[in-house]
Design a protein around this motif. Structure first.
Motif, PDB file in Angstrom:
ATOM      1  N   GLY A  54       0.788  -1.219   0.000  1.00 18.82           N
ATOM      2  CA  GLY A  54       0.000   0.000   0.000  1.00 18.82           C
ATOM      3  C   GLY A  54       0.821   1.269   0.000  1.00 18.82           C
ATOM      4  O   GLY A  54       0.395   2.276   0.545  1.00 18.82           O
ATOM      5  N   GLY A  55       2.012   1.246  -0.575  1.00 20.71           N
ATOM      6  CA  GLY A  55       2.812   2.461  -0.673  1.00 20.71           C
ATOM      7  C   GLY A  55       3.693   2.734   0.536  1.00 20.71           C
ATOM      8  O   GLY A  55       4.439   3.690   0.548  1.00 20.71           O
ATOM      9  N   THR A  56       3.582   1.939   1.592  1.00 15.87           N
ATOM     10  CA  THR A  56       4.461   2.110   2.744  1.00 15.87           C
ATOM     11  C   THR A  56       5.366   0.897   2.820  1.00 15.87           C
ATOM     12  O   THR A  56       5.096  -0.127   2.217  1.00 15.87           O
ATOM     13  N   THR A  57       6.429   1.007   3.561  1.00 14.34           N
ATOM     14  CA  THR A  57       7.348  -0.115   3.679  1.00 14.34           C
ATOM     15  C   THR A  57       7.381  -0.607   5.116  1.00 14.34           C
ATOM     16  O   THR A  57       7.178   0.160   6.055  1.00 14.34           O
ATOM     17  N   MET A  58       7.633  -1.890   5.277  1.00 10.79           N
ATOM     18  CA  MET A  58       7.768  -2.467   6.613  1.00 10.79           C
ATOM     19  C   MET A  58       8.888  -1.741   7.353  1.00 10.79           C
ATOM     20  O   MET A  58       8.719  -1.324   8.493  1.00 10.79           O
ATOM     21  N   LEU A  59      10.014  -1.560   6.681  1.00  9.88           N
ATOM     22  CA  LEU A  59      11.151  -0.887   7.301  1.00  9.88           C
ATOM     23  C   LEU A  59      10.791   0.539   7.704  1.00  9.88           C
ATOM     24  O   LEU A  59      11.130   0.995   8.794  1.00  9.88           O
ATOM     25  N   GLY A  60      10.073   1.237   6.830  1.00  7.27           N
ATOM     26  CA  GLY A  60       9.637   2.605   7.135  1.00  7.27           C
ATOM     27  C   GLY A  60       8.706   2.650   8.332  1.00  7.27           C
ATOM     28  O   GLY A  60       8.826   3.527   9.191  1.00  7.27           O
ATOM     29  N   ASN A  61       7.776   1.706   8.400  1.00  2.00           N
ATOM     30  CA  ASN A  61       6.866   1.641   9.550  1.00  2.00           C
ATOM     31  C   ASN A  61       7.626   1.353  10.829  1.00  2.00           C
ATOM     32  O   ASN A  61       7.398   1.997  11.859  1.00  2.00           O
ATOM     33  N   LEU A  62       8.550   0.411  10.779  1.00  2.00           N
ATOM     34  CA  LEU A  62       9.342   0.080  11.966  1.00  2.00           C
ATOM     35  C   LEU A  62      10.177   1.271  12.418  1.00  2.00           C
ATOM     36  O   LEU A  62      10.295   1.546  13.613  1.00  2.00           O
ATOM     37  N   GLN A  63      10.734   1.999  11.458  1.00  2.00           N
ATOM     38  CA  GLN A  63      11.518   3.200  11.772  1.00  2.00           C
ATOM     39  C   GLN A  63      10.639   4.240  12.471  1.00  2.00           C
ATOM     40  O   GLN A  63      11.039   4.841  13.461  1.00  2.00           O
ATOM     41  N   ARG A  64       9.431   4.420  11.964  1.00  2.00           N
ATOM     42  CA  ARG A  64       8.495   5.380  12.558  1.00  2.00           C
ATOM     43  C   ARG A  64       8.137   4.967  13.982  1.00  2.00           C
ATOM     44  O   ARG A  64       8.095   5.799  14.886  1.00  2.00           O
ATOM     45  N   TYR A  65       7.872   3.673  14.193  1.00  2.00           N
ATOM     46  CA  TYR A  65       7.552   3.199  15.535  1.00  2.00           C
ATOM     47  C   TYR A  65       8.732   3.410  16.484  1.00  2.00           C
ATOM     48  O   TYR A  65       8.543   3.782  17.639  1.00  2.00           O
ATOM     49  N   MET A  66       9.935   3.178  15.992  1.00  2.00           N
ATOM     50  CA  MET A  66      11.124   3.378  16.817  1.00  2.00           C
ATOM     51  C   MET A  66      11.268   4.855  17.190  1.00  2.00           C
ATOM     52  O   MET A  66      11.478   5.189  18.355  1.00  2.00           O
ATOM     53  N   ASN A  67      11.128   5.734  16.208  1.00  2.00           N
ATOM     54  CA  ASN A  67      11.304   7.169  16.457  1.00  2.00           C
ATOM     55  C   ASN A  67      10.284   7.720  17.448  1.00  2.00           C
ATOM     56  O   ASN A  67      10.590   8.632  18.207  1.00  2.00           O
ATOM     57  N   SER A  68       9.084   7.150  17.445  1.00  2.00           N
ATOM     58  CA  SER A  68       8.031   7.645  18.340  1.00  2.00           C
ATOM     59  C   SER A  68       8.053   6.947  19.700  1.00  2.00           C
ATOM     60  O   SER A  68       7.333   7.340  20.608  1.00  2.00           O
ATOM     61  N   GLY A  69       8.857   5.881  19.831  1.00  2.00           N
ATOM     62  CA  GLY A  69       8.890   5.138  21.084  1.00  2.00           C
ATOM     63  C   GLY A  69       7.669   4.250  21.269  1.00  2.00           C
ATOM     64  O   GLY A  69       7.414   3.756  22.363  1.00  2.00           O
ATOM     65  N   GLN A  70       6.922   4.046  20.204  1.00  2.00           N
ATOM     66  CA  GLN A  70       5.683   3.274  20.223  1.00  2.00           C
ATOM     67  C   GLN A  70       5.957   1.780  20.459  1.00  2.00           C
ATOM     68  O   GLN A  70       6.874   1.228  19.872  1.00  2.00           O
ATOM     69  N   LEU A  71       5.170   1.158  21.316  1.00  2.00           N
ATOM     70  CA  LEU A  71       5.231  -0.294  21.444  1.00  2.00           C
ATOM     71  C   LEU A  71       4.642  -0.891  20.182  1.00  2.00           C
ATOM     72  O   LEU A  71       3.700  -0.342  19.601  1.00  2.00           O
ATOM     73  N   VAL A  72       5.193  -2.018  19.754  1.00  2.00           N
ATOM     74  CA  VAL A  72       4.778  -2.637  18.505  1.00  2.00           C
ATOM     75  C   VAL A  72       4.503  -4.115  18.742  1.00  2.00           C
ATOM     76  O   VAL A  72       5.264  -4.788  19.441  1.00  2.00           O
ATOM     77  N   GLU A  73       3.414  -4.590  18.170  1.00  2.00           N
ATOM     78  CA  GLU A  73       3.139  -6.021  18.181  1.00  2.00           C
ATOM     79  C   GLU A  73       3.572  -6.565  16.835  1.00  2.00           C
ATOM     80  O   GLU A  73       3.171  -6.042  15.796  1.00  2.00           O
ATOM     81  N   ILE A  74       4.442  -7.571  16.851  1.00  2.00           N
ATOM     82  CA  ILE A  74       4.919  -8.154  15.596  1.00  2.00           C
ATOM     83  C   ILE A  74       4.546  -9.626  15.538  1.00  2.00           C
ATOM     84  O   ILE A  74       4.387 -10.281  16.566  1.00  2.00           O
ATOM     85  N   ILE A  75       4.397 -10.112  14.333  1.00  2.00           N
ATOM     86  CA  ILE A  75       4.297 -11.545  14.086  1.00  2.00           C
ATOM     87  C   ILE A  75       5.590 -11.905  13.378  1.00  2.00           C
ATOM     88  O   ILE A  75       5.940 -11.308  12.360  1.00  2.00           O
ATOM     89  N   TYR A  76       6.306 -12.860  13.953  1.00  2.00           N
ATOM     90  CA  TYR A  76       7.669 -13.149  13.539  1.00  2.00           C
ATOM     91  C   TYR A  76       7.849 -14.643  13.289  1.00  2.00           C
ATOM     92  O   TYR A  76       7.286 -15.476  13.997  1.00  2.00           O
ATOM     93  N   VAL A  77       8.641 -14.977  12.286  1.00  2.00           N
ATOM     94  CA  VAL A  77       9.007 -16.368  12.005  1.00  2.00           C
ATOM     95  C   VAL A  77      10.480 -16.530  12.345  1.00  2.00           C
ATOM     96  O   VAL A  77      11.324 -15.821  11.792  1.00  2.00           O
ATOM     97  N   ASP A  78      10.796 -17.454  13.244  1.00  2.00           N
ATOM     98  CA  ASP A  78      12.205 -17.653  13.608  1.00  2.00           C
ATOM     99  C   ASP A  78      12.907 -18.532  12.578  1.00  2.00           C
ATOM    100  O   ASP A  78      12.291 -19.001  11.618  1.00  2.00           O
ATOM    101  N   ARG A  79      14.171 -18.775  12.780  1.00  2.00           N
ATOM    102  CA  ARG A  79      14.971 -19.511  11.796  1.00  2.00           C
ATOM    103  C   ARG A  79      14.563 -20.975  11.672  1.00  2.00           C
ATOM    104  O   ARG A  79      14.963 -21.666  10.749  1.00  2.00           O
ATOM    105  N   HIS A  80      13.740 -21.446  12.603  1.00  2.00           N
ATOM    106  CA  HIS A  80      13.250 -22.822  12.544  1.00  2.00           C
ATOM    107  C   HIS A  80      11.843 -22.896  11.944  1.00  2.00           C
ATOM    108  O   HIS A  80      11.242 -23.972  11.924  1.00  2.00           O
ATOM    109  N   GLY A  81      11.328 -21.752  11.509  1.00  2.00           N
ATOM    110  CA  GLY A  81      10.002 -21.713  10.895  1.00  2.00           C
ATOM    111  C   GLY A  81       8.848 -21.594  11.876  1.00  2.00           C
ATOM    112  O   GLY A  81       7.690 -21.676  11.483  1.00  2.00           O
TER     113      GLY A  81
END
Length: 90
Positions: free
Chosen positions: A14-41
């Motif tokens: 949708g015109g935004t990037t995951m990296l850009g969103n994460l950067q914005r959350y970091m800059n604002s100090g916002q808590l973030v909920e992520i869904i993550y896949v580890d190296r074992h799947g």
């Protein structure tokens, strides 16, 4: 609304990037909920506070593990800011 990581190269949706969103959350100090896949799947849902983004990695404090963790941006499937709701009358 989650920001989804649909393409490992561009991280775009949708015109935004995951990296850009994460950067914005970091800059604002916002808590973030992520869904993550580890190296074992294995998938997990984590609440984190991002402290640093470098070379495709996110260093964040993970509240589930009560420690700093490093997450690969390529393995973050979705990210959404945590919004605290107040109960009516409080």
């Amino acid at each position: 609304m989650f920001a989804y990581n649909t393409n490992k190269r561009s991280h775009s949706r949708g015109g935004t990037t995951m990296l850009g969103n994460l950067q914005r959350y970091m800059n604002s100090g916002q808590l973030v909920e992520i869904i993550y896949v580890d190296r074992h799947g294995r998938t997990s849902k984590r609440t984190v506070r991002i402290h640093e983004i470098s070379r495709g990695n996110v260093k964040a404090y993970c509240f589930a593990r009560r420690a700093f963790r490093v997450f690969s941006v390529d393995n973050i499937l979705a990210a959404v800011p945590v919004v605290k709701h107040r109960a009516a009358g409080y």
